[in-house]
Design a protein around this motif. Structure first.
Motif, PDB file in Angstrom:
ATOM      1  N   HIS A  14       0.853  -1.199   0.000  1.00  0.00           N
ATOM      2  CA  HIS A  14       0.000   0.000   0.000  1.00  0.00           C
ATOM      3  C   HIS A  14       0.882   1.240   0.000  1.00  0.00           C
ATOM      4  O   HIS A  14       1.320   1.711   1.046  1.00  0.00           O
ATOM      5  CB  HIS A  14      -0.922  -0.049   1.227  1.00  0.00           C
ATOM      6  N   HIS A  16       1.197   4.995  -2.363  1.00  0.00           N
ATOM      7  CA  HIS A  16       0.813   5.881  -3.475  1.00  0.00           C
ATOM      8  C   HIS A  16       2.108   6.489  -3.976  1.00  0.00           C
ATOM      9  O   HIS A  16       2.764   7.228  -3.214  1.00  0.00           O
ATOM     10  CB  HIS A  16      -0.162   6.953  -2.993  1.00  0.00           C
ATOM     11  N   HIS A 194      -9.578   1.180  -1.068  1.00  0.00           N
ATOM     12  CA  HIS A 194      -9.500   1.788   0.255  1.00  0.00           C
ATOM     13  C   HIS A 194     -10.907   1.734   0.849  1.00  0.00           C
ATOM     14  O   HIS A 194     -11.880   2.117   0.183  1.00  0.00           O
ATOM     15  CB  HIS A 194      -9.095   3.260   0.152  1.00  0.00           C
TER      16      HIS A 194
HETATM   17 ZN    ZN Z   1      -3.724   4.795   0.662  1.00  0.00          ZN
END
Ligand code: ZN
Ligand code: ADE
Length: 324
Positions: A14, A16, A194
């Motif tokens: 996880h 970004h 999410h």
């Molecule tokens: Zn996230």
């Protein structure tokens, strides 16, 4: 313990990639692209990273990524992160990226894909680091726009390990994206979302029932619903938990209050991740170390968590066996 955690082979599920943009690189790219930043210095940028909730972070996150314009910028962004991650014992990275946040600034998808692909190949070659790519849809944008992005990504479908769902959660339930996720399923693309970060436990159920996701990103609010916890346990659904992110976005007040020990106690399959390391004060190793300090977990717990991440990763059998 630091030495042990550093050398433990870790997978990050996880992340970004736009949230790995450190202020130093932000300034370098701003200069290269002649972009004016709202900060006078690297220190001032870091000082501005003081968030009250998810939205207050997202405002700076979308502003920060305005320095990413060329394929070279995306390459440099990802390589900068891969090098840091590799230095802390990360052997595999699954990165979300937000095409809509770039398309809306006039940056075409091929530019993003070219830069990230070059970096992924270089990381494999130079660092022995494998990676996966998760194309995320912005849930606070219309579902029709997400569908257009998925169709526009046709030349890259083969390269996508999954699609995901991120951005402002409250008021944007997973059900809004049923058609987009059905299309992804028809294309054979796995799905994650999410859910239960700021949003209620029902969003976790909805992501499982309506979007058919194989992992839940965050999911920490499941504890408010014991039947849901039992279901997550029985179905072996993996949560990608990001403890330092939850503290910085005030999902929990202090790391000591984090629900991780209760989630573990409940028998859930958990992984520890960084989310947006440049904004939340640390990478995967820092998240592991924070858990050690707050919860006093033994080596065995960390071995289990790291093992779960490798099991739940979008990896071919050969690489998975090599990492186990
Ligand atoms: Zn996230
Ligand atoms: N985009 C980047 N980081 C995010 C997070 N923690 N939650 C939702 N969307 C995000």
């Amino acid at each position: 313990m630091r030495d042990f955690l550093e050398h433990l082979p870790k997978a990050e599920l996880h992340l970004h990639i736009e949230g790995s943009l450190e202020p130093e690189l932000m300034f370098a790219l701003a200069e290269r692209n002649r972009i004016q930043l709202p900060y006078a210095s690297v220190e001032q940028a870091r000082a501005a990273y003081d968030f009250s909730d998810l939205q207050s972070f997202l405002d700076l996150y979308y502003r920060g990524m305005s320095v990413l314009r060329t394929a070279e910028d995306f390459h440099d962004l990802a390589m900068d992160y891969f090098r840091r991650a590799s230095g802390e014992g990360v052997v595999h990275v699954e990165m979300h990226f937000d095409p809509q946040a770039h398309l809306s600034r006039g940056i075409p998808l091929p530019v993003v894909m070219e830069g990230l692909s070059l970096a992924r190949r270089a990381a494999e070659r130079e660092l022995g680091l494998s990676s996966a790519l998760i194309m995320a849809f912005l849930r606070d944008r219309p579902a029709e726009e997400a569908m257009q992005v998925l169709e526009r990504a046709a030349p890259y479908w083969e390269m996508l390990d999954a699609v995901g769902l991120d951005s402002a959660e409250r008021g944007n339930p997973p059900a809004k994206f049923v058609e987009v996720f059905e299309r992804a399923r028809a294309l054979g693309i796995p799905r994650v979302a999410h859910a239960g970060e700021e949003g209620p436990p029902e969003y976790i159920r909805e992501a499982l029932d309506r979007l058919d996701v194989c992992r839940i990103d965050h999911g920490v609010r499941c504890l408010e619903d014991p039947a849901l916890v039992a279901r997550l346990r029985d179905e072996g659904i993996v949560l990608t938990v990001c403890p330092l992110s939850n503290v910085r976005l005030k999902v929990v007040e202090r790391i000591e209050d984090h629900p991780l020990p209760r989630l573990l106690e409940a028998g859930l399959r958990l992984t520890i991740n960084s989310d947006d390391p440049a904004y939340f004060g640390g990478g995967v190793l820092d998240n592991y170390l924070a858990c050690h300090q707050a919860f006093g977990w033994s080596r065995e717990v960390f071995i289990e968590l790291a093992g779960t991440a490798i099991e739940a990763a979008f990896l071919g059998n050969e690489r998975r066996l090599a990492l186990h």
